[in-house]
Design a protein around this motif. Structure first.
Motif, PDB file in Angstrom:
ATOM      1  N   VAL A 194       3.211 -15.573   1.516  1.00 20.25           N
ATOM      2  CA  VAL A 194       1.873 -15.131   1.915  1.00 20.25           C
ATOM      3  C   VAL A 194       1.640 -13.650   1.614  1.00 20.25           C
ATOM      4  CG1 VAL A 194       1.705 -16.882   3.714  1.00 20.25           C
ATOM      5  CG2 VAL A 194       2.538 -14.605   4.303  1.00 20.25           C
ATOM      6  N   LYS A 195       2.718 -12.855   1.476  1.00 18.87           N
ATOM      7  CA  LYS A 195       2.547 -11.433   1.185  1.00 18.87           C
ATOM      8  C   LYS A 195       2.716 -11.116  -0.302  1.00 18.87           C
ATOM      9  CE  LYS A 195       1.612  -9.005   3.884  1.00 18.87           C
ATOM     10  NZ  LYS A 195       0.270  -8.761   4.484  1.00 18.87           N
ATOM     11  N   MET A 196       3.027 -12.117  -1.117  1.00 12.28           N
ATOM     12  CA  MET A 196       3.284 -11.861  -2.525  1.00 12.28           C
ATOM     13  C   MET A 196       2.051 -11.327  -3.240  1.00 12.28           C
ATOM     14  SD  MET A 196       5.791 -11.758  -4.542  1.00 12.28           S
ATOM     15  CE  MET A 196       6.989 -12.776  -3.691  1.00 12.28           C
ATOM     16  N   ASP A 197       0.865 -11.824  -2.874  1.00 14.78           N
ATOM     17  CA  ASP A 197      -0.338 -11.313  -3.533  1.00 14.78           C
ATOM     18  C   ASP A 197      -0.595  -9.856  -3.147  1.00 14.78           C
ATOM     19  OD1 ASP A 197      -0.850 -12.004  -0.936  1.00 14.78           O
ATOM     20  OD2 ASP A 197      -2.818 -12.870  -1.314  1.00 14.78           O
ATOM     21  N   LEU A 203       1.370  -3.302  -6.712  1.00 13.71           N
ATOM     22  CA  LEU A 203       1.950  -2.958  -8.012  1.00 13.71           C
ATOM     23  C   LEU A 203       0.860  -2.719  -9.055  1.00 13.71           C
ATOM     24  CD1 LEU A 203       4.954  -5.455  -8.191  1.00 13.71           C
ATOM     25  CD2 LEU A 203       5.056  -2.985  -7.791  1.00 13.71           C
ATOM     26  N   ALA A 204      -0.227  -3.519  -8.965  1.00 12.08           N
ATOM     27  CA  ALA A 204      -1.316  -3.374  -9.936  1.00 12.08           C
ATOM     28  C   ALA A 204      -2.008  -2.018  -9.825  1.00 12.08           C
ATOM     29  CB  ALA A 204      -2.333  -4.495  -9.761  1.00 12.08           C
ATOM     30  N   ALA A 205      -1.892  -1.369  -8.664  1.00 13.28           N
ATOM     31  CA  ALA A 205      -2.517  -0.058  -8.471  1.00 13.28           C
ATOM     32  C   ALA A 205      -1.631   1.096  -8.924  1.00 13.28           C
ATOM     33  CB  ALA A 205      -2.876   0.125  -6.994  1.00 13.28           C
ATOM     34  N   LYS A 206      -0.399   0.800  -9.360  1.00 12.42           N
ATOM     35  CA  LYS A 206       0.513   1.845  -9.817  1.00 12.42           C
ATOM     36  C   LYS A 206       0.053   2.401 -11.165  1.00 12.42           C
ATOM     37  CE  LYS A 206       3.898   1.541  -6.650  1.00 12.42           C
ATOM     38  NZ  LYS A 206       4.432   2.681  -5.892  1.00 12.42           N
ATOM     39  N   GLY A 215       2.218  -6.830 -11.440  1.00 14.71           N
ATOM     40  CA  GLY A 215       1.386  -7.051 -10.259  1.00 14.71           C
ATOM     41  C   GLY A 215       0.265  -8.042 -10.531  1.00 14.71           C
ATOM     42  N   GLU A 216      -0.395  -7.898 -11.678  1.00 18.70           N
ATOM     43  CA  GLU A 216      -1.459  -8.845 -12.039  1.00 18.70           C
ATOM     44  C   GLU A 216      -0.905 -10.248 -12.230  1.00 18.70           C
ATOM     45  OE1 GLU A 216      -3.124  -7.094 -15.489  1.00 18.70           O
ATOM     46  OE2 GLU A 216      -4.155  -5.475 -14.411  1.00 18.70           O
TER      47      GLU A 216
END
Length: 341
Positions: A194-197, A203-206, A215-216
């Motif tokens: 449930v926390k993977m997204d 990660l996508a915001a790095k 991340g995407e």
């Protein structure tokens, strides 16, 4: 004096060997029991994430924690003592309890298969969303713990049935180990799912391009992961449920289905290297087919009875009165002093 000391040391060494052997028995029994219950465990891990669907992300882990402790209390304080008392005083009833649980697994698995084949997507029932009222979280947690109780019963009965010759205290220790390990494994996996997204979005915001791509990938891939877990959980339910019914019918004197399956797997058992795996695969497929057949029969009997319940009649009446099960669309208020028409 020295002789007494030596005898004492010998006794201590003997007790240590017995204790070590008992620990080995518990570890081996727990591993065997946990492996046999794996099908129900997979389904438990597939079902639980649906109960936190729609929750505030900050409340997902606290909700899972509450469900975890509720599940562990169910196993250790209710199910385990009940099973030990049953095994001590009325052990003959255990196969019937096991077959009742196997019937439940076949029914649940067959219901999912038929809904999938008929294109039904009963999100309101199968994926309970979190209401926004003050009691929403406690209601969702209570519903999840209730569902978990049924699956936990089956896990613990399967586990105990795998070690019928162990002493009472060894069975108790095995069940304690199975309860703790399986509950941690299930809800650890659920928390990760449930926390993977959220991890993917972080990660996508790095700034790193590789972190963004990964991340995407996590965010886009989670629906497929959940779908795969649900599919595997359905197959596991049918396999475990069908195998329980197959073995149970054999133990109760109806040998034909069991003998047929073993006749089908026998030609594959002699194939070098892969023979054992192929024989297991044939047995598993036959068990799953039997699970679908038995589950469909039970579904044909149970579904009309469930629809006849007063609560379901009232729900159907309300649905017809509102023109369907969808809630009315709420239009946002207009700006600049306009009023909604």
């Amino acid at each position: 004096m020295s002789g007494g000391l030596v005898a004492l040391l010998d006794d201590i060494a003997a007790l240590a060997r017995i204790a070590a052997a008992s620990v080995d028995d518990v570890a081996a029994g727990a591993a065997k029991a946990g492996t046999k219950a794996a099908g129900v465990v997979i389904d438990d891990a597939a079902v639980t994430p649906q109960y936190v669907s729609g929750a505030d992300p900050s409340r997902e882990l606290p909700m899972i924690k509450k469900i975890f402790w509720g599940s562990l209390r169910n196993k250790l304080l209710i199910i385990l003592p009940a099973l030990l008392l049953i095994s001590a005083f009325i052990p003959w009833i255990i196969p019937f309890i096991l077959m009742l649980g196997g019937t439940y697994l076949c029914y649940e698995g067959a219901e999912k298969v038929w809904h999938k084949l008929r294109g039904h997507h009963e999100a309101d029932e199968d994926s309970p969303a979190v209401d926004r009222g003050p009691d929403a979280e406690s209601k969702v947690v209570k519903g999840a713990i209730t569902t978990d109780f049924i699956l936990s019963c089956e896990i613990m009965v399967i586990a105990m049935n795998e070690v019928p010759d162990a002493s009472l205290w060894v069975r108790a220790l095995i069940l304690v180990v199975v309860a703790i390990v399986i509950t941690i494994a299930v809800y650890g996996a659920v928390a990760l799912i449930v926390k993977m997204d959220d991890v993917g979005m972080h990660l996508a915001a790095k700034d790193s391009a590789s972190s963004q791509r990964f991340g995407e990938l996590l965010v886009r891939g989670m629906p497929a992961v959940l779908g795969a877990i649900t599919f595997i959980g359905t197959i596991a339910m049918l396999w475990v449920g069908g195998h329980i019914m197959l073995q149970g019918s054999h133990d109760l004197g109806w040998h034909a289905p069991y003998d047929l399956v073993h006749a089908l797997e026998h030609p594959f058992a002699g194939i070098p290297v892969v023979g054992g795996f192929l024989a297991w695969l044939v047995n598993t497929l036959c068990s799953a087919v039997l699970g679908v057949i038995w589950g469909s029969i039970v579904m044909a009997v149970v579904t009309p009875l469930l629809r006849a319940l007063p609560s379901n009649k009232a729900k159907a009446k309300d649905s017809h009165a509102t023109g369907g099960s969808h809630a009315p669309v709420q239009h946002p208020p207009k700006n600049d002093g306009e009023t909604a028409s």
